[in-house]
Design an enzyme around this catalytic site. Sequence first.
Site, mmCIF file in Angstrom:
data_model
loop_
_atom_site.group_PDB
_atom_site.id
_atom_site.type_symbol
_atom_site.label_atom_id
_atom_site.label_comp_id
_atom_site.label_asym_id
_atom_site.label_seq_id
_atom_site.Cartn_x
_atom_site.Cartn_y
_atom_site.Cartn_z
ATOM 1 N N GLY A 31 39.276 46.678 35.729
ATOM 2 C CA GLY A 31 40.236 47.132 36.176
ATOM 3 C C GLY A 31 40.242 48.506 35.721
ATOM 4 N NE ARG A 80 39.426 42.663 38.131
ATOM 5 C CZ ARG A 80 39.963 43.010 37.327
ATOM 6 N NH1 ARG A 80 39.410 43.196 36.110
ATOM 7 N NH2 ARG A 80 41.289 43.990 37.361
ATOM 8 C CG ASP A 99 38.014 40.683 26.566
ATOM 9 O OD1 ASP A 99 38.286 41.046 28.071
ATOM 10 O OD2 ASP A 99 38.792 40.204 26.176
ATOM 11 C CB THR A 156 41.549 47.307 29.414
ATOM 12 O OG1 THR A 156 42.668 46.495 29.859
ATOM 13 C CG2 THR A 156 41.417 46.894 27.843
ATOM 14 C CG ASP A 194 45.474 44.309 30.500
ATOM 15 O OD1 ASP A 194 46.266 44.951 31.381
ATOM 16 O OD2 ASP A 194 44.451 43.722 31.099
ATOM 17 C CG ASP A 202 43.136 42.598 27.066
ATOM 18 O OD1 ASP A 202 42.531 43.791 26.991
ATOM 19 O OD2 ASP A 202 43.140 41.784 28.094
ATOM 20 N NE ARG A 259 42.791 40.430 32.921
ATOM 21 C CZ ARG A 259 42.350 40.427 34.353
ATOM 22 N NH1 ARG A 259 42.525 39.374 34.813
ATOM 23 N NH2 ARG A 259 42.060 41.783 34.691
HETATM 24 O O1 F6P Z 1 43.351 44.511 33.283
HETATM 25 C C1 F6P Z 1 43.996 45.508 33.981
HETATM 26 C C2 F6P Z 1 44.846 44.669 34.884
HETATM 27 O O2 F6P Z 1 45.752 45.735 35.539
HETATM 28 C C3 F6P Z 1 45.914 43.731 34.469
HETATM 29 O O3 F6P Z 1 46.875 44.210 33.737
HETATM 30 C C4 F6P Z 1 45.993 42.923 35.850
HETATM 31 O O4 F6P Z 1 46.304 41.819 35.126
HETATM 32 C C5 F6P Z 1 44.909 42.927 36.435
HETATM 33 O O5 F6P Z 1 44.089 44.313 36.022
HETATM 34 C C6 F6P Z 1 44.921 43.022 37.892
HETATM 35 O O6 F6P Z 1 43.774 43.176 38.551
HETATM 36 P P1 F6P Z 1 43.624 43.332 40.071
HETATM 37 O O7 F6P Z 1 43.587 44.730 40.193
HETATM 38 O O8 F6P Z 1 42.119 43.009 40.200
HETATM 39 O O9 F6P Z 1 44.605 42.856 40.612
#
Ligand code: F6P
Length: 341
Positions: free
Chosen positions: A16, A77, A108, A130, A132, A134, A176
């Site tokens: 992300g 991803r 990670d 990120t 998050d 995390d 997340r």
């Molecule tokens: O890891 C960053 C994040 O924005 C999370 O907070 C969320 O769960 C996820 O990515 C959303 O991913 P996507 O953009 O693939 O919907």
Amino acid sequence: MAGKKIKTIGVLTSGGDAPGMNAAIRAVVRRALGKGLKVYGIYRGYDGLMDEDLKEMQAQDVSDIIQKGGTILYTARCAEMRTEEGQIRAAETCRKYGIEGLVVIGGDGSYRGAQCLAHQGINVIGLPGTIDLDISCTEYTIGFDTSVNTAMEAIDKVRDTSTSHERCSIIEVMGRHAGYLAMWCGIANGAEEILIPERYDYDEQKIIDNIIDSRRRGKKHHIIVNAEGVGHSASMARRIEAATGVETRATILGHMQRGGNPTAKDRVYASIMGCIAVDLLLEGKSERVVGYKNGKFQDFNIDEALAMVKGIDDYQFEVATAMSGGYTKDGAKKVLEDEEL
Ligand code: F6P
């Protein structure tokens, strides 16, 4: 490869996107050029590495980007990077272009890909990118500060309308599986309830009782900041409205939390981390993640970084619960004084 002076490096963003990634890319490119290295920008994360979608970067390629959200290198991803075939292809591109060191800006999941490349002989350094927060080895991740400020401003706005209509509002923030964004917003926005996956006991009746109690005492709004990891905000809103009789709306902030101009902190920390990544590669280091811990920038072994468990800071959570309406340590709500309403 430790000890050998590298000449060419690459940089990519993966997973992300997060505000501040551009500042990190800029820092990697300019630090590398300043140290006499050749530097490639690799597009679309590991996908671009496999597809040879890359460009040799000059200083002007990263001008006018420090203030921009997103990532000029785009991101993805990449499921294929989990396969041995994909890892071999990615390493082959590195060898073809003479890329001996790679800076991976991401979360990670992105470090696991980096580790596989390291096993293929490429020196790799991870930067924590990120929203998050995390990543266990670091108290700071690129993008979190901007994201929490973006969400905070949005929640302030929801609160205005929530008060006007005397409603209860559930605002779901990203993160997340991690509750940091929600916890920080909960504190910053003065939320009445903060639900995070690490601590929420799923006792909805407690929330319902709190709403009824605060209404009885004249409170005009009830802000519930709910973490994505708890989720189900819409159905929760329906149940709460049915049980309390208080009109309840759910707002899911979504991807707007990932965009926007990075804050000063994200620009500066990302710049510092970008430079550190290049310096580590120049020192012949590999499989390190740059973090910020106990007041200083440090680097950690990727294995160690991935193995550490990131919990919620106990004291921060205590502050969050104390501020959100006076929960005691065992979870029971204290009655607030009237002037605090
Ligand atoms: O890891 C960053 C994040 O924005 C999370 O907070 C969320 O769960 C996820 O990515 C959303 O991913 P996507 O953009 O693939 O919907």
